[in-house]
Design an enzyme around this catalytic site. Structure first.
Site, mmCIF file in Angstrom:
data_model
loop_
_atom_site.group_PDB
_atom_site.id
_atom_site.type_symbol
_atom_site.label_atom_id
_atom_site.label_comp_id
_atom_site.label_asym_id
_atom_site.label_seq_id
_atom_site.Cartn_x
_atom_site.Cartn_y
_atom_site.Cartn_z
ATOM 1 N N GLY A 77 0.832 -1.200 0.000
ATOM 2 C CA GLY A 77 0.000 0.000 0.000
ATOM 3 C C GLY A 77 0.863 1.244 0.000
ATOM 4 O O GLY A 77 1.917 1.290 0.640
ATOM 5 N N GLY A 116 -0.782 4.474 0.124
ATOM 6 C CA GLY A 116 -1.625 5.608 0.504
ATOM 7 C C GLY A 116 -0.916 6.400 1.595
ATOM 8 O O GLY A 116 0.289 6.239 1.816
ATOM 9 N N ALA A 150 -0.894 6.037 4.689
ATOM 10 C CA ALA A 150 -0.254 5.169 5.666
ATOM 11 C C ALA A 150 0.969 4.471 5.055
ATOM 12 O O ALA A 150 2.072 4.554 5.605
ATOM 13 C CB ALA A 150 -1.261 4.142 6.177
ATOM 14 N N GLY A 151 0.778 3.832 3.916
ATOM 15 C CA GLY A 151 1.863 3.047 3.327
ATOM 16 C C GLY A 151 3.019 3.899 2.844
ATOM 17 O O GLY A 151 4.191 3.563 3.069
ATOM 18 N N HIS A 175 -22.108 8.401 4.573
ATOM 19 C CA HIS A 175 -22.053 9.851 4.452
ATOM 20 C C HIS A 175 -23.368 10.317 3.836
ATOM 21 O O HIS A 175 -23.789 9.802 2.812
ATOM 22 C CB HIS A 175 -20.862 10.205 3.549
ATOM 23 C CG HIS A 175 -20.424 11.602 3.712
ATOM 24 N ND1 HIS A 175 -21.153 12.642 3.233
ATOM 25 C CD2 HIS A 175 -19.334 12.136 4.301
ATOM 26 C CE1 HIS A 175 -20.519 13.776 3.530
ATOM 27 N NE2 HIS A 175 -19.410 13.495 4.175
ATOM 28 N N ARG A 182 -24.191 12.822 10.945
ATOM 29 C CA ARG A 182 -24.191 12.058 9.698
ATOM 30 C C ARG A 182 -25.143 10.869 9.709
ATOM 31 O O ARG A 182 -25.933 10.691 8.788
ATOM 32 C CB ARG A 182 -22.790 11.483 9.441
ATOM 33 C CG ARG A 182 -21.819 12.473 8.890
ATOM 34 C CD ARG A 182 -20.495 11.792 8.609
ATOM 35 N NE ARG A 182 -19.523 12.802 8.197
ATOM 36 C CZ ARG A 182 -18.272 12.535 7.854
ATOM 37 N NH1 ARG A 182 -17.829 11.297 7.862
ATOM 38 N NH2 ARG A 182 -17.454 13.492 7.498
ATOM 39 N N HIS A 219 -18.847 5.310 2.899
ATOM 40 C CA HIS A 219 -17.753 6.260 2.763
ATOM 41 C C HIS A 219 -16.466 5.780 3.427
ATOM 42 O O HIS A 219 -15.370 6.029 2.947
ATOM 43 C CB HIS A 219 -18.215 7.562 3.406
ATOM 44 C CG HIS A 219 -17.187 8.617 3.452
ATOM 45 N ND1 HIS A 219 -16.558 9.067 2.321
ATOM 46 C CD2 HIS A 219 -16.662 9.310 4.483
ATOM 47 C CE1 HIS A 219 -15.701 10.008 2.668
ATOM 48 N NE2 HIS A 219 -15.720 10.162 3.957
ATOM 49 N N GLU A 256 -6.403 2.910 7.233
ATOM 50 C CA GLU A 256 -7.807 2.492 7.279
ATOM 51 C C GLU A 256 -7.934 0.968 7.357
ATOM 52 O O GLU A 256 -8.966 0.444 7.788
ATOM 53 C CB GLU A 256 -8.560 3.037 6.044
ATOM 54 C CG GLU A 256 -10.070 2.919 6.164
ATOM 55 C CD GLU A 256 -10.845 3.556 5.002
ATOM 56 O OE1 GLU A 256 -10.281 4.429 4.316
ATOM 57 O OE2 GLU A 256 -12.000 3.179 4.784
ATOM 58 N N ARG A 292 -16.129 7.432 12.844
ATOM 59 C CA ARG A 292 -14.943 8.279 12.709
ATOM 60 C C ARG A 292 -15.368 9.733 12.559
ATOM 61 O O ARG A 292 -16.306 10.040 11.850
ATOM 62 C CB ARG A 292 -14.136 7.871 11.485
ATOM 63 C CG ARG A 292 -12.979 8.778 11.188
ATOM 64 C CD ARG A 292 -12.204 8.324 9.982
ATOM 65 N NE ARG A 292 -12.931 8.452 8.725
ATOM 66 C CZ ARG A 292 -13.052 9.594 8.042
ATOM 67 N NH1 ARG A 292 -12.515 10.702 8.499
ATOM 68 N NH2 ARG A 292 -13.708 9.619 6.902
HETATM 69 C C1 LIG Z 1 -14.197 10.696 -0.975
HETATM 70 C C2 LIG Z 1 -13.469 10.581 0.322
HETATM 71 C C3 LIG Z 1 -13.172 11.719 1.049
HETATM 72 C C4 LIG Z 1 -12.476 11.627 2.249
HETATM 73 N N1 LIG Z 1 -12.198 12.767 2.929
HETATM 74 C C5 LIG Z 1 -11.506 12.696 4.090
HETATM 75 C C6 LIG Z 1 -11.155 13.867 4.788
HETATM 76 O O1 LIG Z 1 -11.480 14.977 4.388
HETATM 77 N N2 LIG Z 1 -10.447 13.763 5.921
HETATM 78 C C7 LIG Z 1 -10.062 12.545 6.396
HETATM 79 O O2 LIG Z 1 -9.402 12.538 7.415
HETATM 80 N N3 LIG Z 1 -10.382 11.419 5.754
HETATM 81 C C8 LIG Z 1 -11.090 11.453 4.613
HETATM 82 N N4 LIG Z 1 -11.403 10.297 3.953
HETATM 83 C C9 LIG Z 1 -10.900 9.020 4.432
HETATM 84 C C10 LIG Z 1 -9.430 8.833 4.071
HETATM 85 O O3 LIG Z 1 -9.182 9.372 2.808
HETATM 86 C C11 LIG Z 1 -8.967 7.392 4.034
HETATM 87 O O4 LIG Z 1 -9.420 6.734 5.139
HETATM 88 C C12 LIG Z 1 -7.454 7.284 4.047
HETATM 89 O O5 LIG Z 1 -6.914 8.078 3.054
HETATM 90 C C13 LIG Z 1 -6.975 5.876 3.888
HETATM 91 O O6 LIG Z 1 -5.572 5.847 3.688
HETATM 92 P P1 LIG Z 1 -4.765 4.492 3.644
HETATM 93 O O7 LIG Z 1 -3.353 4.869 3.464
HETATM 94 O O8 LIG Z 1 -5.106 3.673 4.790
HETATM 95 O O9 LIG Z 1 -5.300 3.714 2.379
HETATM 96 P P2 LIG Z 1 -5.416 4.095 0.792
HETATM 97 O O10 LIG Z 1 -5.086 5.495 0.547
HETATM 98 O O11 LIG Z 1 -6.731 3.592 0.395
HETATM 99 O O12 LIG Z 1 -4.285 3.250 0.151
HETATM 100 C C14 LIG Z 1 -4.375 1.888 -0.090
HETATM 101 C C15 LIG Z 1 -3.126 1.443 -0.798
HETATM 102 O O13 LIG Z 1 -3.051 0.050 -0.779
HETATM 103 C C16 LIG Z 1 -2.790 -0.451 -2.047
HETATM 104 N N5 LIG Z 1 -3.398 -1.768 -2.111
HETATM 105 C C17 LIG Z 1 -4.633 -2.124 -1.734
HETATM 106 N N6 LIG Z 1 -4.789 -3.448 -1.898
HETATM 107 C C18 LIG Z 1 -3.632 -3.925 -2.382
HETATM 108 C C19 LIG Z 1 -3.172 -5.201 -2.764
HETATM 109 N N7 LIG Z 1 -3.917 -6.280 -2.631
HETATM 110 N N8 LIG Z 1 -1.918 -5.312 -3.241
HETATM 111 C C20 LIG Z 1 -1.115 -4.222 -3.370
HETATM 112 N N9 LIG Z 1 -1.502 -3.007 -3.008
HETATM 113 C C21 LIG Z 1 -2.745 -2.867 -2.521
HETATM 114 C C22 LIG Z 1 -3.339 0.552 -2.981
HETATM 115 O O14 LIG Z 1 -2.657 0.472 -4.203
HETATM 116 C C23 LIG Z 1 -3.044 1.830 -2.245
HETATM 117 O O15 LIG Z 1 -1.738 2.234 -2.533
HETATM 118 C C24 LIG Z 1 -12.104 10.375 2.747
HETATM 119 C C25 LIG Z 1 -12.408 9.237 2.021
HETATM 120 C C26 LIG Z 1 -13.112 9.327 0.834
HETATM 121 C C27 LIG Z 1 -13.495 8.065 0.127
#
Ligand SMILES: Cc1cc2nc3c(=O)[nH]c(=O)nc-3n(C[C@H](O)[C@H](O)[C@H](O)COP(=O)(O)OP(=O)(O)OC[C@H]3O[C@@H](n4cnc5c(N)ncnc54)[C@H](O)[C@@H]3O)c2cc1C
Ligand code: HEM
Ligand code: HEM
Ligand code: SF4
Ligand code: F3S
Ligand code: FES
Lengths: 227, 244, 637
Positions: free
Chosen positions: C40, C42, C44-45, C266, C330, C401, C425, C435
């Site tokens: 990942g 994102g 976090a990753g 949401h 919400r 959401h 997440e 949340r």
């Molecule tokens: C429309 C929207 C608006 C939002 N707005 C807000 C906000 O304003 N404020 C807030 O705090 N939060 C908000 N959130 C929530 C927040 O964006 C997410 O919870 C957060 O960004 C998640 O980050 P993450 O790094 O955990 O995962 P992600 O950013 O989802 O990253 C997942 C990563 O894992 C990789 N991956 C997944 N499965 C695999 C696999 N099997 N093999 C290899 N790679 C894989 C993907 O390629 C990606 O790189 C929002 C969410 C949405 C949907």
């Protein structure tokens, strides 16, 4: 695109040149020199409206300073060579950068002038060769008298196809500069969002000034206004 | 409405490709362009044919994953809009559409409309960052940033790395993308220490990736879905000149 | 199995400080001998990979998109919370901690939440230094806004693109490590399984999405940062590629899955327009500040909104919640819209939508003020729907959401498989049953920049790991299973497309395990999901082969996992006989229809153990105690 291994003082300019922006900047600087020349030359040429003495004196004056003349010629020659070399290299780069063409492709932002730089440029170069043969060396088989540009110009331009060739070339030059001048400022990093409309107008103004100024001469001759 | 699609089909990077004709029937004007393709693909799949491959992820115009050419325009006819945000109401019954992948040496085709844009990552890796390791940052408010500078930096930082600028550029240049990152960081005080090193590194990498050169044609600006302006290219040129 | 959360004891304010001191350190010269796998990229990753690279570990980072910069975090709009108290309005680490525990409806761990609030301060500093162009005051200092009903202004933002800018910051830090060779990036590579050797996570098996090649990657530790599983509902605000495959396959290898039924809905998303709908788009909640929500009184009223006279409109939120009106939380707003639509009063082509009307506020404040406040949102709405919200009311409907549930982790963010860490997440840790807005970004970055780098080091320093390489027989065995699974999918050659299954699954879940849930619905859904899953494995149509770029195959694998996860969601929802946060059980409401929590019996995190496909999973409970923030019932009447 492997880096050429050159040591010492050459390495830095070479690295600079290797980047496509470096080539662009070379284009821009040489373009600027050529542009400077064209402006100066136009001012010289416009003296034709002041009668034969004026322009012929001017020519004699220039030819009486061989150092200045040859110096300028060398700078011009170097600029033309560099300008053309860079443009050919950049053009080759472009060909390589998109080996497979689109089946369909629109143009949205690019002006006609910007899309035809690689047409207008070489045609201008061709024109210059012809022009040198015509008015500098007299090798074009057209009416020519040493150190009498007034005569050469008037008698040359009375031949319709000669005037036509000049006019067409000047129109292309105008196009080349229309894009080239703004592009040059942009390449040298002098452009920004606020200044852009002004700079573009300025570039267009200069291009039209040069085009129109030069074109006026064959037109005036053909219309018999200058004889 | 009904549409005729001519789509570039290519099985893989090494293989030959060609345009293939498809009919899209009963297209609902409220669909997005990609949803229209989804429906075409569902039909292809049900017939046992392989669906048309295209990249997409967020479908909100922010991830930069989607993008191909529609009738010779990157991201299609609506300005400032990625393909995933483009809706079918902008087309009319009987339209004939040519869908082609973004074309550039630096963006090799992976399959059909999918290209490999990893060159962009390498350009960023060549300097598109501020070297600050986690933990070493000073207090957030210790360096004031004039509001205007922050706004201008944000304008440039809005780039989504979609590659439309390259696709549309007659020279396949990556100037708008590269300039956007350079401008984003150069407009902030935090970006100053590495400012010239950055531009040297990134420009050299752009060259290595065999992107073309910019001749200031402005096509990129016209298709950029995030409204990145040509001035970022001027800024990049200026910084490059100073750096050399 | 006993769940040891390894939370420090003592005063909450110093727990993390003390734990950091107690943790073992890896000698700087030894760091490069360790290989860490991060799945990942994102928030976090990417932040974790960059930071581990900076520390000197060898990192391999994986994502399924073509570039790490495209992870779904990019789509977050609103902002990120931090207890900086720059506005001098009474914020503090303690207040953020308090709000988060309370907002999570008392289903989160106090220790974790306090640490999160504490670290929020460093996150902002780090991001500013990376060049994230946060909004500024004229004086050059950072600007804040209040978000999601918080009483203090603690949300930092970069226009409507906060997630994008934070992710680009992390991505750039990551690319910097890629350039030094400390991190190796594997884009377009999907993790399909985790390899557990001698009880510890020692690597993963991946599929190269371009060539189809199955590969093993050895690691001394594995970090999952793969995001949320909202797409189990098919329609959600998540990116199309977001999936549960990584965490689900880890779950099947022994990692417990906690609180799967805690999903967030949401209220203000653009409604579905037809069967072809592929995803839902979020509209900022701030719209409810000036918009009034209503439906026609008459069922199925065919008239366009402006022809419906005031007397024939039902401003149901204002009617039912006179003091909060359109600004109810919400979940309440969402459930109320659902109730109206279920009763046949919904608007728009599908009947699943309610009006969000700005006529009154445009009249009161003027069009310009409204444009200034919501111009970009109105434009976005117009772009998607082709309707102009200045002249016709918007139509909105709730959508999935965010998922609070995820793999169970302890205070060190380690799952029940030693050496398998889960961040962002993908884990369940900090938000309890609900949340707060702008807290997900905070958590992702806290985990990646400031928590995992310590706790992972502690694990490596205190664990003796046998040398293994990717040629180990356990790797071969897992690879084999992965290949078989792919083969199985490709050999079905059925009649129905994967998307059509996914859509049906999503609908089932949305109706029975969505905004409101009840026992009989959940039981029915369990039956139906099972049936559909069986049909899936007999009748799905997955064209192409495994040795090529094959998006149908990618989808098919993910949907296969969603089926199994969907069942777990229903089990969890069925088991939790209370309403709390995002989980509303119709059986558990107060006489006036509000959520009724049951702290007596359900003050725990439900951690589920996998016992085979189609088998009832086993429940383990981690009891939660609240020493600082004392449980109270939410009320907004
Ligand atoms: C429309 C929207 C608006 C939002 N707005 C807000 C906000 O304003 N404020 C807030 O705090 N939060 C908000 N959130 C929530 C927040 O964006 C997410 O919870 C957060 O960004 C998640 O980050 P993450 O790094 O955990 O995962 P992600 O950013 O989802 O990253 C997942 C990563 O894992 C990789 N991956 C997944 N499965 C695999 C696999 N099997 N093999 C290899 N790679 C894989 C993907 O390629 C990606 O790189 C929002 C969410 C949405 C949907
Ligand atoms: C064989 C001859 C020529 C060729 C092939 C040629 C080609 C080009 C090309 C391709 C450009 C690039 C435009 C860009 O990067 O935006 C350019 C720019 C320019 N040319 Fe020429 N040109 C030629 C002759 C001339 C002459 C004779 C002049 C002067 C009278 C001239 C003046 C300029 C100027 C001022 C520019 C702008 C520089 C810049 O864009 O940075 N060129 N030319
Ligand atoms: C109608 C337009 C023009 C007229 C009447 C004109 C006239 C002349 C004349 C009379 C000379 C000879 C000077 C001498 O040797 O004494 C000359 C030389 C020259 N002209 Fe022009 N010119 C025109 C346009 C141009 C343009 C557009 C260019 C370049 C793009 C150009 C480039 C030159 C050059 C390079 C020389 C040679 C200078 C030298 O001797 O070193 N001319 N021109
Ligand atoms: S500059 Fe614009 S067109 Fe180019 S990659 Fe960025 S967003 Fe896309
Ligand atoms: S279209 Fe190409 S030429 Fe430059 S200005 Fe844009 S990159
Ligand atoms: S799919 Fe993300 S920008 Fe289009």
């Amino acid at each position: 695109m492997s880096a050429i291994a050159v040591g010492g003082w050459l390495a830095q300019p070479l690295r600079f040149y290797q980047a496509s922006i470096g080539k662009k900047i070379v284009m821009a600087v040489t373009g600027a020199i050529l542009f400077g020349y064209v402006v100066a030359h136009l001012l010289g040429n416009l003296q034709i409206y002041l009668g034969p003495e004026q322009i012929n004196d001017y020519a004699r004056f220039l030819h009486s300073k061989p150092g200045l003349l040859w110096g300028a010629r060398l700078v011009l020659l170097a600029s033309v060579v560099l300008h053309i070399t860079a443009s050919v290299q950049l053009w080759a780069l472009k060909r390589r950068a998109r080996p497979i063409a689109y089946v369909k492709k629109e143009d949205l932002g690019a002006s006609y002038a910007s899309r035809t730089m690689m047409w207008s440029g070489p045609i201008i170069a061709g024109f210059i060769v012809f022009h040198l043969l015509h008015l500098t060396t007299g090798g074009a088989g057209l009416p020519f008298r040493e150190l009498d540009p007034y005569h050469n110009v008037i008698y040359g331009f009375r031949i319709f196809w000669v005037s036509a060739a000049y006019i067409v070339s000047m129109v292309l030059l105008c196009f080349h500069l229309y894009h080239g001048l703004w592009s040059m400022l942009h390449s040298l990093g002098m452009d920004d969002e606020r200044r852009r409309p002004g700079l573009q107008r300025l570039a267009a103004g200069f291009a039209i000034f040069i085009g129109a100024g030069n074109i006026s001469i064959p037109v005036a001759v053909l219309l018999g206004l200058v004889r | 409405m009904n549409l005729t699609l001519h789509v570039w089909r290519q099985k893989g990077g090494g293989s030959e490709g060609r345009m293939v004709r498809y009919e899209a029937k009963d297209v609902n004007p409220h669909m997005s362009f990609l949803e229209m393709l989804d429906v075409v693909n569902e039909a292809l799949t049900a017939r046992g044919e392989e669906p048309i491959a295209f990249d997409h992820d967020c479908r909100e115009g922010i991830c930069g994953m989607c993008g191909f050419m529609i009738n010779g325009v990157a991201h299609g006819p609506q300005r400032g809009t990625t393909i995933c945000q483009l809706h079918m109401r902008h087309f009319k019954d009987g339209d004939e559409l040519y869908l082609e992948p973004f074309r550039a040496k630096a963006f090799p085709v992976v399959r059909d409309l999918v290209v490999d844009r990893s060159a962009f990552d390498r350009v960023i890796a060549a300097g598109g960052f501020i070297s600050v390791s986690a933990g070493s940052a000073p207090e957030g408010n210790s360096v004031p940033v004039p509001k205007d500078d922050a706004e201008k930096a944000m304008d440039a930082a809005a780039c989504i790395g979609c590659g439309a600028c390259v696709a549309m550029c007659p020279n396949a240049a990556a100037a708008l993308f590269t300039g956007a990152k350079i401008a984003h960081l150069a407009r902030l005080p935090q970006g100053q220490p590495e400012r010239y090193r950055r531009v040297r590194g990134m420009v050299a990498q752009v060259h290595q990736e065999e992107f073309g050169h910019c001749t200031n044609m402005g096509e990129c600006e016209a298709v950029c879905p995030k409204g990145i302006r040509l001035e970022v290219i001027a800024l990049m040129n200026r910084d490059f000149l100073r750096a050399s | 199995m006993t769940l040891d959360a390894r939370c420090p004891s003592g005063p909450v304010e110093t727990r993390w400080q003390r734990r950091k001191f107690d943790m073992k350190l890896v000698n700087p010269a030894n760091k490069r001998k360790f290989q860490v796998i991060v799945v990942g990229s994102g928030l976090a990753g990417a932040s974790a990979s960059a930071t581990l690279g900076e520390l000197g570990y060898n990192v391999r980072c994986f994502c399924f998109q073509d570039s790490p910069r495209r992870a779904h975090s990019i789509a977050a709009q609103g902002g990120i919370n931090a207890a900086k108290n720059y506005q001098n309005d009474g914020d503090s680490v303690y207040r953020l901690f308090y709000d988060t525990v309370k907002g999570g409806d008392f289903r989160a761990r106090e220790s974790n939440v306090y640490r999160l609030a504490e670290i929020s301060l460093n996150i902002i500093d780090q991001c500013v230094a990376q060049g994230v162009p946060f909004a500024r005051e004229y004086g050059g200092t950072l600007e804040n806004r209040s978000f999601g009903g918080a009483q203090v202004s603690r949300t930092f933002y970069a226009r409507g693109q906060t997630g994008q800018q934070l992710l680009l910051g992390a991505y750039q830090a990551l690319e910097r490590q890629v350039a030094t060779g400390q991190v190796r990036m594997f884009p377009r590579t999907e993790m399909l399984d985790v390899v557990v050797i001698d009880g510890r996570a020692r690597g993963i098996v991946t599929r190269d999405l371009t060539t189809g090649k199955i590969e093993s990657h050895m690691g001394d530790a594995v970090v999952l940062a793969t995001g949320g599983y909202g797409n189990v509902f098919y329609l959600s605000t998540n990116a199309k590629g977001s999936n549960a495959t990584a965490i689900w396959r880890a779950h099947k290898r022994g990692a417990l899955f906690a609180n799967p039924c805690f999903t967030q809905i949401h209220p203000t998303c653009i409604p579905v327009t037809g069967d072809y709908q592929s995803k839902l788009t979020l509209m900022s909640e701030s719209l409810r500040n000036d918009g009034r929500i209503w439906v026609p009184l008459k069922k199925g009223d065919p008239r366009p909104p402006h022809q419906i006279p005031e007397a024939e409109r039902d401003y149901y939120l204002e009617r039912r919640y006179p003091s909060f009106g359109n600004l109810v939380p919400r979940d309440v707003a969402s459930r109320a819209s659902k109730a109206e639509c279920d009763a046949g009063r919904g608007v728009g082509p599908s009947g699943y939508g309610v009006y969000l009307d700005f006529t009154e506020s445009i009249g009161r404040l003027g069009r310009d003020t409204i444009a200034e406040r919501y111009g970009n949102l109105f434009e976005m709405y117009d772009r998607i729907t082709g309707e102009d919200p200045y002249t016709a009311p918007m139509r909105i409907y709730p959508a999935i959401h965010y998922t609070m549930g995820g793999l169970w982790v302890d205070y060190h963010l380690m799952s029940t498989i030693p050496g398998l860490f889960v961040i962002g997440e993908a884990n369940f840790s900090d938000h309890g049953a609900n949340r707060l807005g702008a807290s997900a970004l905070m958590q992702g970055l806290a985990d990646g920049y400031f928590v995992l780098p310590y706790t992972l080091g502690d694990y490596l320093a205190s664990t003796k790991l046998e040398k293994v390489d990717a040629g180990h027989s356990d790797f071969r065995a897992v690879e084999n299973e992965v290949v078989c699974q792919i083969k199985r999918l490709l050999e079905i050659r059925g009649q129905r497309t994967v998307d059509s299954f996914h859509r049906e699954l999503g609908k089932l879940l949305w109706e029975n395990c969505g905004m409101a849930r009840n026992a009989s619905g959940l039981k029915g859904a369990l039956e139906a999901i099972r049936g559909l899953r069986e049909e899936y494995w007999q009748n799905a149509c997955v064209p192409g082969t495994g040795e090529e770029f094959n998006q149908s195959l990618e989808k098919a694998g993910r949907v296969g996992d969603f089926f199994e996860l969907a069942e777990l969601l229903c089990y969890d929802a069925l088991e939790r006989n209370e309403s709390c946060g995002g989980h509303f059980r119709e059986e558990c409401q107060t006489p006036d229809g509000e959520a009724q929590r049951d702290d007596e019996n359900y003050s725990y995190a439900a951690a589920w153990e996998f016992r085979g496909v189609g088998q009832t999973p086993a429940l383990h409970q981690e009891h939660l105690s609240f020493d600082y923030v004392h449980p109270s019932q939410r009320s907004y009447k």
